[in-house]
Design a protein around this motif. Sequence first.
Motif, PDB file in Angstrom:
ATOM      1  N   GLY A  82       0.781  -1.229   0.000  1.00 55.43           N
ATOM      2  CA  GLY A  82       0.000   0.000   0.000  1.00 55.43           C
ATOM      3  C   GLY A  82       0.808   1.272   0.000  1.00 55.43           C
ATOM      4  N   SER A  83       2.131   1.181   0.124  1.00 53.09           N
ATOM      5  CA  SER A  83       3.007   2.358   0.058  1.00 53.09           C
ATOM      6  C   SER A  83       4.444   1.858  -0.065  1.00 53.09           C
ATOM      7  N   GLY A  84       5.357   2.778  -0.347  1.00 56.93           N
ATOM      8  CA  GLY A  84       6.771   2.408  -0.365  1.00 56.93           C
ATOM      9  C   GLY A  84       7.218   1.936   1.013  1.00 56.93           C
ATOM     10  N   MET A  85       6.728   2.597   2.068  1.00 58.42           N
ATOM     11  CA  MET A  85       7.100   2.166   3.420  1.00 58.42           C
ATOM     12  C   MET A  85       6.526   0.787   3.732  1.00 58.42           C
ATOM     13  N   GLY A  86       5.376   0.459   3.110  1.00 56.30           N
ATOM     14  CA  GLY A  86       4.856  -0.901   3.238  1.00 56.30           C
ATOM     15  C   GLY A  86       5.854  -1.906   2.681  1.00 56.30           C
ATOM     16  N   LEU A 108      19.383   7.209   4.242  1.00 52.48           N
ATOM     17  CA  LEU A 108      18.140   6.613   3.748  1.00 52.48           C
ATOM     18  C   LEU A 108      16.997   7.624   3.823  1.00 52.48           C
ATOM     19  N   TYR A 109      15.906   7.314   3.119  1.00 56.48           N
ATOM     20  CA  TYR A 109      14.639   8.044   3.233  1.00 56.48           C
ATOM     21  C   TYR A 109      14.274   8.175   4.717  1.00 56.48           C
ATOM     22  N   GLY A 110      13.725   9.346   5.097  1.00 59.56           N
ATOM     23  CA  GLY A 110      13.484   9.664   6.508  1.00 59.56           C
ATOM     24  C   GLY A 110      12.741   8.598   7.298  1.00 59.56           C
ATOM     25  N   VAL A 151      20.104  -0.172   1.231  1.00 59.23           N
ATOM     26  CA  VAL A 151      20.653   1.089   0.712  1.00 59.23           C
ATOM     27  C   VAL A 151      19.776   1.659  -0.403  1.00 59.23           C
ATOM     28  N   GLU A 152      19.932   2.958  -0.617  1.00 60.60           N
ATOM     29  CA  GLU A 152      19.384   3.616  -1.805  1.00 60.60           C
ATOM     30  C   GLU A 152      20.562   3.967  -2.707  1.00 60.60           C
ATOM     31  N   VAL A 153      20.332   3.994  -4.010  1.00 61.70           N
ATOM     32  CA  VAL A 153      21.442   4.181  -4.946  1.00 61.70           C
ATOM     33  C   VAL A 153      21.932   5.629  -4.916  1.00 61.70           C
ATOM     34  N   VAL A 180      18.059  -3.145  -2.219  1.00 62.57           N
ATOM     35  CA  VAL A 180      18.212  -1.843  -2.870  1.00 62.57           C
ATOM     36  C   VAL A 180      16.843  -1.180  -3.040  1.00 62.57           C
ATOM     37  N   ASP A 181      16.696  -0.001  -2.461  1.00 64.69           N
ATOM     38  CA  ASP A 181      15.524   0.853  -2.691  1.00 64.69           C
ATOM     39  C   ASP A 181      15.817   1.641  -3.970  1.00 64.69           C
ATOM     40  N   ASN A 182      15.116   1.255  -5.049  1.00 67.49           N
ATOM     41  CA  ASN A 182      15.429   1.791  -6.387  1.00 67.49           C
ATOM     42  C   ASN A 182      14.499   2.946  -6.787  1.00 67.49           C
ATOM     43  N   THR A 183      13.895   3.595  -5.786  1.00 67.65           N
ATOM     44  CA  THR A 183      12.886   4.632  -6.059  1.00 67.65           C
ATOM     45  C   THR A 183      13.434   5.795  -6.882  1.00 67.65           C
ATOM     46  N   PHE A 184      14.585   6.341  -6.494  1.00 67.34           N
ATOM     47  CA  PHE A 184      15.136   7.519  -7.185  1.00 67.34           C
ATOM     48  C   PHE A 184      15.633   7.164  -8.583  1.00 67.34           C
ATOM     49  N   THR A 185      16.276   6.016  -8.686  1.00 69.33           N
ATOM     50  CA  THR A 185      16.937   5.673  -9.941  1.00 69.33           C
ATOM     51  C   THR A 185      15.986   5.008 -10.934  1.00 69.33           C
ATOM     52  N   HIS A 202      10.512  -0.501  -4.236  1.00 70.02           N
ATOM     53  CA  HIS A 202      10.168   0.800  -4.806  1.00 70.02           C
ATOM     54  C   HIS A 202       9.091   1.484  -4.003  1.00 70.02           C
ATOM     55  N   SER A 203       9.168   2.797  -3.904  1.00 71.14           N
ATOM     56  CA  SER A 203       7.979   3.596  -3.665  1.00 71.14           C
ATOM     57  C   SER A 203       7.421   3.875  -5.055  1.00 71.14           C
ATOM     58  N   VAL A 204       6.412   3.106  -5.451  1.00 75.25           N
ATOM     59  CA  VAL A 204       5.784   3.280  -6.769  1.00 75.25           C
ATOM     60  C   VAL A 204       5.015   4.610  -6.816  1.00 75.25           C
ATOM     61  N   THR A 205       4.703   5.119  -5.622  1.00 79.38           N
ATOM     62  CA  THR A 205       4.065   6.434  -5.468  1.00 79.38           C
ATOM     63  C   THR A 205       4.778   7.513  -6.267  1.00 79.38           C
ATOM     64  N   LYS A 206       6.086   7.401  -6.380  1.00 73.96           N
ATOM     65  CA  LYS A 206       6.905   8.486  -6.930  1.00 73.96           C
ATOM     66  C   LYS A 206       6.939   8.420  -8.455  1.00 73.96           C
ATOM     67  N   LEU A 207       8.115   8.219  -9.064  1.00 70.42           N
ATOM     68  CA  LEU A 207       8.216   8.338 -10.528  1.00 70.42           C
ATOM     69  C   LEU A 207       7.416   7.288 -11.290  1.00 70.42           C
ATOM     70  N   MET A 215      -0.866   5.847  -3.995  1.00 68.30           N
ATOM     71  CA  MET A 215       0.152   5.518  -2.985  1.00 68.30           C
ATOM     72  C   MET A 215       0.391   4.018  -3.054  1.00 68.30           C
ATOM     73  N   LEU A 216       1.646   3.625  -3.340  1.00 68.46           N
ATOM     74  CA  LEU A 216       1.883   2.221  -3.683  1.00 68.46           C
ATOM     75  C   LEU A 216       3.358   1.848  -3.498  1.00 68.46           C
ATOM     76  N   GLY A 217       3.599   0.600  -3.151  1.00 69.43           N
ATOM     77  CA  GLY A 217       4.965   0.098  -3.079  1.00 69.43           C
ATOM     78  C   GLY A 217       5.080  -1.242  -3.784  1.00 69.43           C
ATOM     79  N   THR A 342       7.392  15.851  -2.004  1.00 70.69           N
ATOM     80  CA  THR A 342       7.378  14.574  -2.700  1.00 70.69           C
ATOM     81  C   THR A 342       8.309  14.680  -3.893  1.00 70.69           C
ATOM     82  N   LEU A 343       8.328  13.660  -4.724  1.00 71.54           N
ATOM     83  CA  LEU A 343       9.152  13.680  -5.926  1.00 71.54           C
ATOM     84  C   LEU A 343       8.486  12.802  -6.970  1.00 71.54           C
ATOM     85  N   GLY A 344       8.874  13.024  -8.217  1.00 68.35           N
ATOM     86  CA  GLY A 344       8.383  12.155  -9.281  1.00 68.35           C
ATOM     87  C   GLY A 344       7.016  12.537  -9.807  1.00 68.35           C
TER      88      GLY A 344
END
Length: 400
Positions: A82-86, A108-110, A151-153, A180-185, A202-207, A215-217, A342-344
Motif C-alpha cells: 500500500g506504500s513504499g514504506m509498506g 536513507l529516506y526519513g 541502501v538507496e542508490v 536496494v531501494d530503487n525509487t530515485f533511480t 520501490h515507492s511506486v508512489t513516486k516516478l 500511494m503504492l509500493g 514529494t518527488l516524481g
Amino acid sequence: MRRNGKGSLMRPEGLPDSSSWPVVTPLSPSVVYASDTPDALDDQYEGRAQGFTYSREGHPNAVVVGARIDAMEGAEGGVMTGSGMGAVSAVVMGLLSAGDHVIGGNQLYGRSLRLMAEDLPRLGIATTLADRGDVASVEAAIRPETRMILVEVLSNPTLRLADIDGLAALCKARGILLVVDNTFTTPRAFKPFEHGADIVLHSVTKLMAGHSDAMLGYVVAKDPALTDRMRVFTVTAGLTPSPFDCWLAERGLLSFDLRFDRAEATAARLADHLADLPGVQRVIYPGRADHPDHAGAMALLDGHGCNMVSFELGGSGSGSGGRAAANAFARAAQGRLSFAPTLGDAGTTLSHPASSSHRALTPEARARLGMTEGFFRVSVGLEDPDALLEVFSEAISAAT
Ligand SMILES: *Cc1c(COP(=O)(O)O)cnc(C)c1O
C-alpha cells in the motif's frame, strides 16, 4: 450472465456476455470473490487452480501492475504494497527476527531511517547506519548476526552514489542480503538485480506511478522463497494496496519511460542553467562533471543522471539570511512550482530539507551533510523546459 429476480439485492454472477473485451484493465474493487463449491476452494487454496478469495490476500489489479514492474526489473512474482514504506516494512519485518542485525545507509529516506532507529530496535532487531559510499565502513559494521544491508542508490537530497558493486561483492562474500531501494533511480536508469542485489523495492508512489494520485509500493527478491515470505507478511500485516491505486499506477506506468526521459533531459538542462545563474552557489546533479561521484554515477547508471537536482542559493549559509532567501525563492516560485514534500510528480516540485525531511537534525549536522538554509531539492517534471528554466531564473533573481 445469470440474472436475479426483480429488485433483488442478490449479487449477479459475472459480467454480461461479450465476444469483445476491454483494452483497458478493468478496475476490480470487489473485496471478496465467490466460488462454486467447497471443493473448488480446496483447489484454489492448494494451488491446483488460480483464483482470488479476499482482496487483502490479493486482487487482479495488484497482479496486473505487479507483473508490469516485474518486467521492468527483470523479476518474477513481485509483491505490491500500500506504500513504499509498506514495501520497506515487508522486507525487514517479513524476513528478520529478534536477534538479527541490519545495516542501513546513513542517508536513507526519513521514514526508513526512523524504522531503523526506533522500531526495529524496539522489536529486538539491532541496526547500524553506515556510509554506503564507503564499503570499508559498511564492512566494519558487520556482526556475526548481520542478515541484511539496505541502501538507496542515490542519497536524498545530496545525490551521493552508493558503491553498489562493492556492496554486492561484500554481501556475497559474507552471506548477507543486499536490499536496494530503487525509487530515485528507477529501472530506467538502474537494474539492481544486474548488479548483485538480492531484493529490490520501490515507492511506486513516486516516478513510476508518476502523477501523485496513487500511494503504492513494490518489493521482490531474486529468491522466490524470500518473496513468498514477504507476501505472507504483507497479507498478515494488512499492507495490501487498494485496487484503485494499482489501477491508476498501471495507467501511469504506460508512459513511464517517456516521462522519465523527458524529466531527465530537462533536469540536465536545469542543472547547467542553475550553475550559470549568479544567485546560485552550488548545483548538485550526478550528470555534471563537477559532481563528486560523476564518473562512478555515469558508469553505474549507464549515462543516466535522473530527474533530481539540488542547489544552494548564493550567500545563504545556515543563518536567518539563508532562511529569508529560501522563503523569498519559494514565494517567488509560487503558482508555477509546487513547494511540496514529494518527488516524481508530473509537475516540478521543490523541497527544502532544512524545514522538512532534515528538520530534526541540528544546523551543524545538516552543514556536515552540505545542507544549508538555502538548500533546495528539485524533482523535475514534464513542463516545457524553456518555460521551466525561466521560472527558476526569475524566482532566484527575486530571492537573491
Ligand atoms: C517516498 C520514498 C519512500 C516511501 O514511499 P511511500 O510510498 O511514501 O511510503 C521510500 N524510499 C524512498 C527513496 C522514497 O523516496
